[in-house]
Write an enzyme that holds these catalytic residues in place. Structure first.
Site, short mmCIF file in Angstrom:
data_model
loop_
_atom_site.label_atom_id
_atom_site.label_comp_id
_atom_site.label_asym_id
_atom_site.label_seq_id
_atom_site.Cartn_x
_atom_site.Cartn_y
_atom_site.Cartn_z
N GLU A 1 -16.33 86.24 0.33
CA GLU A 1 -15.38 87.43 0.85
C GLU A 1 -16.32 88.72 0.22
OE1 GLU A 1 -11.31 87.02 0.02
OE2 GLU A 1 -11.01 88.87 1.28
N LYS B 1 4.16 88.44 -1.00
CA LYS B 1 2.99 87.53 -1.57
C LYS B 1 2.45 87.89 -2.86
CE LYS B 1 -1.88 86.62 -0.35
NZ LYS B 1 -2.92 86.70 0.77
#
Ligand SMILES: C=C(O[C@H]1C=CC=C(C(=O)O)[C@@H]1O)C(=O)O
Length: 454
Positions: A257, A212
């Protein structure tokens, strides 16, 4: 006057700071009362009291820290930027004298900090020590003053000035337009190796196969008038109360986050990966989000993010535990797959919140998986310097406590009327380039709206 120091200046001759924190919500108006027209009762009223520039902010819902005035700034660059800033902060805290009658998280000596995503960046990483801090937590309001030895404290009297909404902004593409960025996504997804349907992701594997990569894009927003940053922050805080709304050195945004929070040796973190774009209303779209985010692409992407945090956090903390299953985090623009993690610092640990942030940065949410190979590719493939976007942003105190978010859903002020917005997306082998473009558009939305663009 702002003085910016290098970390070596600070370590060689640390300034002696005098710090005093006191409650201001039980003080009668009169001499020494800092507000011209009474105690502010909301974030918006507090923002109205600030000068239109030169302040810092870290606010979630109705709690947080707002700093104004500048006592000092410390800068660092390169791969040692975290270590150097942390060392300089330790030198300052060792030399400081602190009176803190408040004793709440964020009272006493504190600084704001923003760190560049990459050691290759040409943008400074900064510690910013304000002259005054207004803090609000657990229904109490306090003020901290931080002055250099020998300076004469001038207690502020804050006057309210209405927030000015931005009304004349226009946007233009940044380093890559959306179709060139989609081409880059297509190229990158070809470089990645899929994992099988039932594969468990082992946090401690030494397998370096690239799975990723997070790619970012930017956009430039220019306004005819100066941008009233206070108004942008007010809009973000109102629309995203569960996010951490920040402004540190002109890096402005509202992140969902939390990279790391440290409070008395307890470490917490919120890991996000996997994004559903909200069309109309997050509440009614939860079932559709659940379906998308539990499918292979997003659930694997999430598993990578958890594995990466588990591995890096275990290098500095004990008892690392992560939610057994991710939950959905609905926001006005997107719904994320989220997992909360916690850990404890060993008793003999002398690491502060910035050190812990350094140990876990960059997570798979902003770099990729596995960390080392992904990060090298991001630097090579992305045509833009991310600067402080996707790096840690937040605050810390003299006891090691602090909170660092990942600087997402944000922009860097480049001039009084110009701001560069950033957004990124985790690219997987089965990523659809146009869907990734649409995801970044949704991630630009909070800043665009706060700048009056949507
Ligand atoms: C890189 C960003 O988001 C990250 C955080 C949450 C979900 C993400 C995703 O689903 O791709 C990204 O990893 C950004 O907002 O710029």
């Amino acid at each position: 006057m702002t003085t910016t120091f290098s970390t070596s200046d600070i370590c060689t001759a640390p300034p002696r700071l005098h710090v005093s924190s006191r409650f201001v919500d039980d003080v009668e108006p009169g001499p020494g009362f800092p507000f011209e027209s009474g105690l502010p009762t909301s974030v918006e009223e507090t923002l109205e009291l600030l000068p239109t520039s030169a302040f810092s902010c870290w606010v979630r819902d109705t709690s947080g820290l707002i700093g104004f005035g500048r006592t000092l700034r410390i800068r660092a660059r390169g791969s040692d930027r975290f270590t150097e800033l942390s060392k300089a902060w330790k030198a300052i805290t060792d030399a400081a004298s602190i009176e803190d009658e408040v004793d709440l998280l964020g009272s006493g000596l504190m600084c704001f900090a923003t760190v560049a995503y990459s050691g290759e960046s040409e943008v400074d990483s900064l510690i910013h020590v304000p002259e005054f801090v207004l803090g609000r937590r657990g229904g109490r309001v306090w003020m901290t003053s931080i002055i250099t030895e020998g300076a004469t404290p001038v207690p502020p009297v804050l006057k309210s000035e209405p927030l000015r909404r931005v009304t004349s902004a226009t946007s233009s593409p940044g380093d890559l337009d959306s179709s060139s960025w989609a081409d880059l996504v297509a190229k990158v997804s070809q470089m990645l190796t899929p994992v099988g349907d039932s594969a468990e992701v082992d946090p401690f594997t030494e397998d370096s196969t690239l799975r990723k990569i997070v790619l970012a894009r930017d956009e430039l927003v220019t306004s005819d008038d100066d941008i009233d940053v206070r108004s942008v922050l007010g809009e973000l805080n109102r629309s995203y109360p569960s996010c951490w709304t920040f402004d540190v050195a002109g890096l402005i945004g509202s992140t969902p986050e939390l990279l790391i929070g440290v409070e008395n040796a307890r470490v917490t973190s919120r890991v996000l990966a996997g994004t559903y774009r909200v069309e109309n209303d997050p509440t009614s779209e939860m079932p559709a989000a659940r379906k998308l985010l539990s499918a292979h692409k997003d659930s694997t992407e999430h598993a990578f993010a958890i594995a990466s945090l588990q591995r890096s956090l275990s290098s500095v903390a004990d008892d690392v535990s992560v939610d057994e299953r991710p939950h959905l985090l609905p926001l006005a623009n997107v719904i994320h797959s989220a997992s909360d993690a916690s850990a404890h610092l060993p008793e003999d640990s002398c690491l502060n919140a910035l050190d812990i942030a350094a140990a876990v940065h960059p997570t798979a949410a902003v770099g990729g998986y596995p960390q080392a190979s992904a990060v090298a590719h991001v630097d090579e493939l992305e045509p833009l310097d991310r600067g402080r976007y996707s790096g840690p942003v937040g605050w810390m105190d003299d006891r090691g406590n602090g909170q660092f978010g990942i600087a997402l859903r944000c922009g860097q002020l480049e001039d009084r009327n110009r701001i560069r917005l950033f957004a990124g997306a985790g690219i997987m082998p089965d990523s659809d380039p146009l869907a990734e473009v649409a995801e970044t558009e949704a991630k630009f939305a909070p800043m665009r709206r706060a700048l009056g663009l949507e």
